[in-house]
Design an enzyme around this catalytic site. Structure first.
Site, PDB file in Angstrom:
ATOM      1  N   GLY B  62       0.796  -1.224   0.000  1.00  0.00           N
ATOM      2  CA  GLY B  62       0.000   0.000   0.000  1.00  0.00           C
ATOM      3  C   GLY B  62       0.827   1.271   0.000  1.00  0.00           C
ATOM      4  O   GLY B  62       1.934   1.320  -0.522  1.00  0.00           O
ATOM      5  N   SER B  63       0.268   2.283   0.638  1.00  0.00           N
ATOM      6  CA  SER B  63       0.770   3.649   0.548  1.00  0.00           C
ATOM      7  C   SER B  63       2.168   3.814   1.140  1.00  0.00           C
ATOM      8  O   SER B  63       2.586   3.072   2.032  1.00  0.00           O
ATOM      9  CB  SER B  63      -0.203   4.553   1.292  1.00  0.00           C
TER      10      SER B  63
END
Lengths: 425, 135
Positions: B62-63
């Protein structure tokens, strides 16, 4: 890790305590990665102005110097933060003062962010306020070592621009901005930049919608590896590549891809791989249909109360296309439309008359942030529609709302009718 | 007792209970630093608290906010006691560094397959060893 004399001097305090703390973090981080050395960077894009309750607490305790020391250097000591050593920008953040009263974003966060901009800007952080710094002037040259955050910006930097960055964090970019150094590991090394998977398109990829779906497919397939895409597609433009990379970074974590003949490090499919070209995984009509359905499996009610365009932040051409689609029409009374854009491009849209057309229809062109970053949507939103595979992926979890994914035309239709009538054509 | 050997990511020695995730973990959008809980809806550990546990997981996804969210768990007192992960990425490595807990990676066997939730672990990241006692 092997350090140069200059790096050792920075570590030992020759450039002051903040730079020493920055070098200490980079050494801990480089050792954690197993990096051999650091490399020089003159291009940093990180998070600094985004408000949070934790940041508010740190500022209350010791001012902005403390907030920077803790959150951007992982340093416990009260150090004075000097000017940035190398060109540095920040990225998207919370909604700014001009969104007050338009979006339901806490006033105290808007104020905290304005204070942050004053502090960081004074020290040489360029307040670009966008997840797409490459759209508004931050364009590294091919092969340049960068220290960037933001998954969609990282994949664009590596793949489309041919510059080199890993997916950095708030502390590593903070440390890089004060030292001009970043661990030389991963994507910085040529041997780690070859393709790992071959995808052959047999369904025809023609437009923005298709590039997003193909990116989402590629990310699911390769996870955080490096796809090489060949086959039947029309030549992508900046917007298509931005959308493709963001989708691949969302579904998988892709940081680098190659489109032979289009992206700079892959003049041919052979050049994209270090060795024989692997057998291709086919992206045909069946796979295209399956990805569309997957991106639309978080919608049930067709009553749409919010439409979101521009993730990653819209280009000026996307803003113009949205304005044309909205021209002379009027939003449904129960539906809101937000278009997210870099602040610099919002200024261009204002000057070009696009903003007036969008606002006349009842839509809003907003800068600096997005619903995922600020964690807000129009009050009462239950169902939203978007042309962004990334927002369709993240927003249902972040805001607990239903999602529809489709083309710009389908989204504008939903905004005008209040109903989702999109479909795969 | 089973012993695995790995590469030191963050030095230090800690003992505690293992919490094993077979799925990769998101930081931003995947955990709540205020409570030290995994909140990603479709995650196998959704709703489970990792505070004080030795978190064993395949890697980060993810981020790029991953490290910042795990740093926040330290600042808010909800951090795991240690970490063991399979795949080294910038997110997981920087996240462990700023969480400042003993951490190993690149182990000689897949830790997610060998270690079970509830096992007692002695994680000696100075020597690159984790000793597993079945819980």
């Amino acid at each position: 890790m092997i350090l140069t004399e200059e790096e050792k001097a920075m570590r030992d305090g020759a450039e002051g305590p903040a730079v020493a703390a920055a070098m200490d973090l980079l050494i801990r981080y480089g050792d954690a990665l197993g990096a051999q050395r650091l490399c020089d960077t003159r291009n940093v894009a990180g998070t600094s102005t985004q408000p949070s309750p934790l940041k508010a607490k740190l500022v209350a305790e010791g001012g902005w110097h403390k907030a920077f020391a803790v959150l951007n250097l992982d340093c416990d000591d009260p150090v004075e933060i000097p000017d940035m050593r190398v060109p540095t920008c920040q990225l998207q953040q919370g909604f700014g003062p001009d969104s007050a009263g338009v979006v339901p974003y806490p006033k105290e966060f808007v104020e905290l962010q304005s204070d942050a901009e004053a502090f960081y800007g004074r020290r040489g952080v360029n307040i670009l306020a966008t997840c797409t710094p490459y759209q508004v002037g931050n364009l590294p040259v091919r092969g340049e070592h960068c220290a960037w955050m933001e998954s969609s910006a990282v994949v664009y930097c590596n793949s489309v621009l041919g510059a080199r960055t890993n997916c950095e964090g708030g502390t590593s970019t903070g440390a890089a901005s004060l030292t001009g150094k970043i661990p030389c590991w991963g994507n910085h090394l040529a041997e780690n930049r070859f393709g790992t998977h071959h995808i052959r398109v047999e369904s025809g990829v023609r437009d923005f919608l298709d590039w997003g779906m193909l990116g989402y497919f590629a990310g699911e397939l390769v996870q955080d590896q490096r796809p090489v895409v060949t086959g039947e597609f029309t030549r992508p433009d900046l917007v298509d590549l931005k959308h493709f990379g963001a989708a691949a970074a969302s579904s998988g974590g892709v940081e680098l891809y190659h489109l032979p003949g289009i992206t700079p490090e892959a003049p041919t499919v052979e050049a994209a791989f270090d060795g024989p070209v692997p057998d291709a995984v086919v992206y045909g009509p069946r796979e295209r249909r399956a990805i569309y359905e997957k991106l639309n499996d978080q919608g049930r009610s067709t009553d749409v109360d919010f439409v979101l365009l521009g993730c990653p932040h819209a280009s000026i051409d996307q803003i113009r296309a949205a304005a044309r689609a909205l021209d002379g029409r009027r939003l449904h009374s129960g539906t809101q439309l937000w278009i997210m854009a870099p602040r610099a491009l919002k200024a261009v849209a204002d000057r070009s008359g696009y903003t007036a057309v969008i606002e006349k229809a009842g839509g809003k062109l907003l800068a600096d942030s997005c619903p995922a970053m600020s964690r807000v949507a129009p009050p009462g939103t239950k169902v939203f529609a978007t042309d962004s595979a990334k927002q369709a992926h993240y927003l249902p979890a972040i805001l607990g709302i239903e999602a529809w994914f489709g083309s710009l035309e389908d989204c504008v239709d939903a905004a005008v009718t209040g109903r989702w009538r999109g479909g795969l054509r | 007792m089973i012993t695995l050997r790995g590469r030191t990511v963050v030095r230090g020695v800690v003992e505690g209970e293992a919490l094993v995730s077979h799925e990769t973990i998101s930081g931003w959008g995947g955990i709540d630093p205020a409570t030290g809980t995994i909140i990603e809806r479709r995650h196998e550990l959704c709703g489970v608290c990792f505070t004080g546990k030795i978190l064993v997981f395949p890697g980060a996804k993810g981020s790029s906010g991953w490290s910042g969210f795990f740093q926040s768990t330290r600042l808010l007192g909800t951090a795991p006691a240690g970490m063991i992960f399979t795949v080294t990425t910038t997110k997981a490595a920087l996240g462990a560094v700023v969480t400042r807990v003993p951490t190993l990676s690149d182990l000689d066997q897949d830790p997610v397959a060998v270690i079970r939730t509830g096992d007692h672990l002695r994680l000696d990241a100075d020597r690159g060893i984790v000793e597993i006692t079945r819980g």
